[in-house]
Design a protein around this motif. Sequence first.
Motif, PDB file in Angstrom:
ATOM      1  N   ASP A   6       0.874  -1.290   0.475  1.00 50.64           N
ATOM      2  CA  ASP A   6       0.156   0.323   0.023  1.00 50.64           C
ATOM      3  C   ASP A   6       0.599   0.940   0.464  1.00 50.64           C
ATOM      4  OD1 ASP A   6      -1.350   2.530   1.610  1.00 50.64           O
ATOM      5  OD2 ASP A   6      -3.052   1.232   1.161  1.00 50.64           O
ATOM      6  N   PRO A   7       0.884   1.908  -0.773  1.00 51.79           N
ATOM      7  CA  PRO A   7       1.657   3.272  -1.647  1.00 51.79           C
ATOM      8  C   PRO A   7       1.132   4.226  -0.078  1.00 51.79           C
ATOM      9  CG  PRO A   7       0.123   3.137  -3.472  1.00 51.79           C
ATOM     10  CD  PRO A   7      -0.174   2.147  -2.257  1.00 51.79           C
ATOM     11  N   GLU A   8       0.214   4.298   0.963  1.00 55.92           N
ATOM     12  CA  GLU A   8       0.458   4.735   2.088  1.00 55.92           C
ATOM     13  C   GLU A   8       0.966   4.685   3.327  1.00 55.92           C
ATOM     14  OE1 GLU A   8      -3.404   7.652   3.455  1.00 55.92           O
ATOM     15  OE2 GLU A   8      -3.620   6.169   3.841  1.00 55.92           O
ATOM     16  N   ILE A   9       1.412   3.315   3.467  1.00 56.34           N
ATOM     17  CA  ILE A   9       2.638   2.880   4.296  1.00 56.34           C
ATOM     18  C   ILE A   9       3.786   3.320   4.328  1.00 56.34           C
ATOM     19  CG2 ILE A   9       2.459   0.592   5.753  1.00 56.34           C
ATOM     20  CD1 ILE A   9       0.160  -0.371   4.630  1.00 56.34           C
ATOM     21  N   ILE A  10       3.863   3.234   2.494  1.00 59.49           N
ATOM     22  CA  ILE A  10       4.981   3.707   2.953  1.00 59.49           C
ATOM     23  C   ILE A  10       5.296   5.001   3.027  1.00 59.49           C
ATOM     24  CG2 ILE A  10       6.946   4.269   0.605  1.00 59.49           C
ATOM     25  CD1 ILE A  10       5.045   1.681  -0.536  1.00 59.49           C
ATOM     26  N   GLU A  11       3.949   6.063   2.013  1.00 57.61           N
ATOM     27  CA  GLU A  11       4.832   6.985   2.470  1.00 57.61           C
ATOM     28  C   GLU A  11       4.820   7.387   3.968  1.00 57.61           C
ATOM     29  OE1 GLU A  11       2.989  11.218   1.484  1.00 57.61           O
ATOM     30  OE2 GLU A  11       1.803   9.405   0.726  1.00 57.61           O
ATOM     31  N   ALA A  12       4.173   7.222   5.138  1.00 61.00           N
ATOM     32  CA  ALA A  12       3.699   6.489   6.513  1.00 61.00           C
ATOM     33  C   ALA A  12       5.320   6.922   7.285  1.00 61.00           C
ATOM     34  CB  ALA A  12       2.498   6.572   7.007  1.00 61.00           C
ATOM     35  N   GLU A  13       5.593   5.932   6.681  1.00 58.50           N
ATOM     36  CA  GLU A  13       6.761   5.058   7.280  1.00 58.50           C
ATOM     37  C   GLU A  13       8.267   5.153   6.870  1.00 58.50           C
ATOM     38  OE1 GLU A  13       6.177   3.263  10.217  1.00 58.50           O
ATOM     39  OE2 GLU A  13       4.442   2.892  10.297  1.00 58.50           O
ATOM     40  N   SER A  14       7.805   5.710   5.923  1.00 59.69           N
ATOM     41  CA  SER A  14       9.383   5.880   5.070  1.00 59.69           C
ATOM     42  C   SER A  14      10.596   6.709   6.177  1.00 59.69           C
ATOM     43  CB  SER A  14       9.522   6.446   3.226  1.00 59.69           C
ATOM     44  OG  SER A  14      10.996   7.267   2.852  1.00 59.69           O
ATOM     45  N   ASN A  15      11.207   7.233   6.017  1.00 58.81           N
ATOM     46  CA  ASN A  15      12.699   7.688   6.776  1.00 58.81           C
ATOM     47  C   ASN A  15      12.630   9.975   6.004  1.00 58.81           C
ATOM     48  OD1 ASN A  15      13.477   7.029   8.910  1.00 58.81           O
ATOM     49  ND2 ASN A  15      14.859   5.854   7.868  1.00 58.81           N
ATOM     50  N   SER A  16      12.491   9.265   4.436  1.00 58.86           N
ATOM     51  CA  SER A  16      12.369  10.888   3.596  1.00 58.86           C
ATOM     52  C   SER A  16      10.644  11.378   3.790  1.00 58.86           C
ATOM     53  CB  SER A  16      13.145  10.139   2.413  1.00 58.86           C
ATOM     54  OG  SER A  16      12.496   9.330   1.672  1.00 58.86           O
ATOM     55  N   THR A  17       9.733  10.346   4.129  1.00 58.81           N
ATOM     56  CA  THR A  17       8.406  11.382   3.974  1.00 58.81           C
ATOM     57  C   THR A  17       7.989  11.223   4.818  1.00 58.81           C
ATOM     58  OG1 THR A  17       7.576   8.746   2.784  1.00 58.81           O
ATOM     59  CG2 THR A  17       8.061  10.501   0.809  1.00 58.81           C
ATOM     60  N   ILE A  18       8.303  10.372   5.728  1.00 57.21           N
ATOM     61  CA  ILE A  18       7.686  10.751   6.931  1.00 57.21           C
ATOM     62  C   ILE A  18       7.027  12.303   8.036  1.00 57.21           C
ATOM     63  CG2 ILE A  18       9.042  11.002   9.111  1.00 57.21           C
ATOM     64  CD1 ILE A  18       6.930   8.299  10.424  1.00 57.21           C
ATOM     65  N   ALA A  19       7.725  12.451   7.345  1.00 58.45           N
ATOM     66  CA  ALA A  19       7.703  14.736   8.066  1.00 58.45           C
ATOM     67  C   ALA A  19       6.671  14.673   7.305  1.00 58.45           C
ATOM     68  CB  ALA A  19       8.674  14.682   7.972  1.00 58.45           C
ATOM     69  N   ASP A  20       6.811  14.784   6.378  1.00 53.62           N
ATOM     70  CA  ASP A  20       5.975  15.486   5.658  1.00 53.62           C
ATOM     71  C   ASP A  20       4.068  14.737   5.574  1.00 53.62           C
ATOM     72  OD1 ASP A  20       7.508  17.463   4.425  1.00 53.62           O
ATOM     73  OD2 ASP A  20       7.557  16.001   2.860  1.00 53.62           O
ATOM     74  N   PHE A  21       4.189  13.537   6.214  1.00 54.50           N
ATOM     75  CA  PHE A  21       3.451  12.825   5.675  1.00 54.50           C
ATOM     76  C   PHE A  21       2.711  13.006   7.655  1.00 54.50           C
ATOM     77  CE2 PHE A  21       0.215   9.591   7.312  1.00 54.50           C
ATOM     78  CZ  PHE A  21      -0.289   9.474   6.152  1.00 54.50           C
ATOM     79  N   GLU A  23       2.854  15.812   9.134  1.00 57.56           N
ATOM     80  CA  GLU A  23       2.798  17.469   8.680  1.00 57.56           C
ATOM     81  C   GLU A  23       0.771  17.822   8.323  1.00 57.56           C
ATOM     82  OE1 GLU A  23       4.173  21.109   6.719  1.00 57.56           O
ATOM     83  OE2 GLU A  23       5.632  20.199   8.230  1.00 57.56           O
ATOM     84  N   SER A  24       0.836  16.751   7.371  1.00 56.04           N
ATOM     85  CA  SER A  24      -0.483  17.368   6.729  1.00 56.04           C
ATOM     86  C   SER A  24      -1.807  15.621   7.669  1.00 56.04           C
ATOM     87  CB  SER A  24       0.121  16.143   5.405  1.00 56.04           C
ATOM     88  OG  SER A  24       0.128  15.397   4.837  1.00 56.04           O
ATOM     89  N   HIS A  25      -1.221  15.021   7.944  1.00 55.36           N
ATOM     90  CA  HIS A  25      -2.321  14.040   8.913  1.00 55.36           C
ATOM     91  C   HIS A  25      -1.995  14.307  10.268  1.00 55.36           C
ATOM     92  CE1 HIS A  25      -1.320  11.905   4.412  1.00 55.36           C
ATOM     93  NE2 HIS A  25      -2.742  11.550   4.963  1.00 55.36           N
ATOM     94  N   ASP A  26      -2.773  13.830  10.824  1.00 50.71           N
ATOM     95  CA  ASP A  26      -3.006  13.735  12.612  1.00 50.71           C
ATOM     96  C   ASP A  26      -2.937  11.990  13.298  1.00 50.71           C
ATOM     97  OD1 ASP A  26      -5.424  12.342  12.865  1.00 50.71           O
ATOM     98  OD2 ASP A  26      -6.512  14.072  13.191  1.00 50.71           O
ATOM     99  N   ALA A  27      -2.571  12.183  14.313  1.00 50.69           N
ATOM    100  CA  ALA A  27      -1.849  11.083  14.854  1.00 50.69           C
ATOM    101  C   ALA A  27      -3.153  10.169  14.967  1.00 50.69           C
ATOM    102  CB  ALA A  27      -1.208  11.187  16.350  1.00 50.69           C
ATOM    103  N   ASP A  28      -4.256  10.570  14.967  1.00 49.50           N
ATOM    104  CA  ASP A  28      -5.213   9.823  15.218  1.00 49.50           C
ATOM    105  C   ASP A  28      -5.278   9.273  13.958  1.00 49.50           C
ATOM    106  OD1 ASP A  28      -6.446   9.829  17.387  1.00 49.50           O
ATOM    107  OD2 ASP A  28      -7.356  11.782  16.504  1.00 49.50           O
TER     108      ASP A  28
END
Length: 84
Positions: A6-21, A23-28
């Motif tokens: 799932d591409p969204e997991i990659i975005e949420a867990e990757s060191n290079s994209t987690i900060a941006d992810f 920032e645009s999504h909350d912890a919930d």
Amino acid sequence: MQIVSDPEIIEAESNSTIADFMESHDADYFNEVILPKEESHWVAWFSGGIDADELVLSDEDSAFEIVWWPAGGTYEPEQWQPEA
């Protein structure tokens, strides 16, 4: 190396994209959407060339492992080393 389907997991867990992810999504969102997705979309991960006990680079067979995690079930570690 981590293998997910799932591409969204990659975005949420990757060191290079987690900060941006985050920032645009909350912890919930992370807890309610991403974590449940990981149960069915996290396939496997490979660690290789690092002695887990000493945390140093190693060419020993025991320093290479692939862990299959089918649909969040019980994971199955396997010693595995790619051929050079």
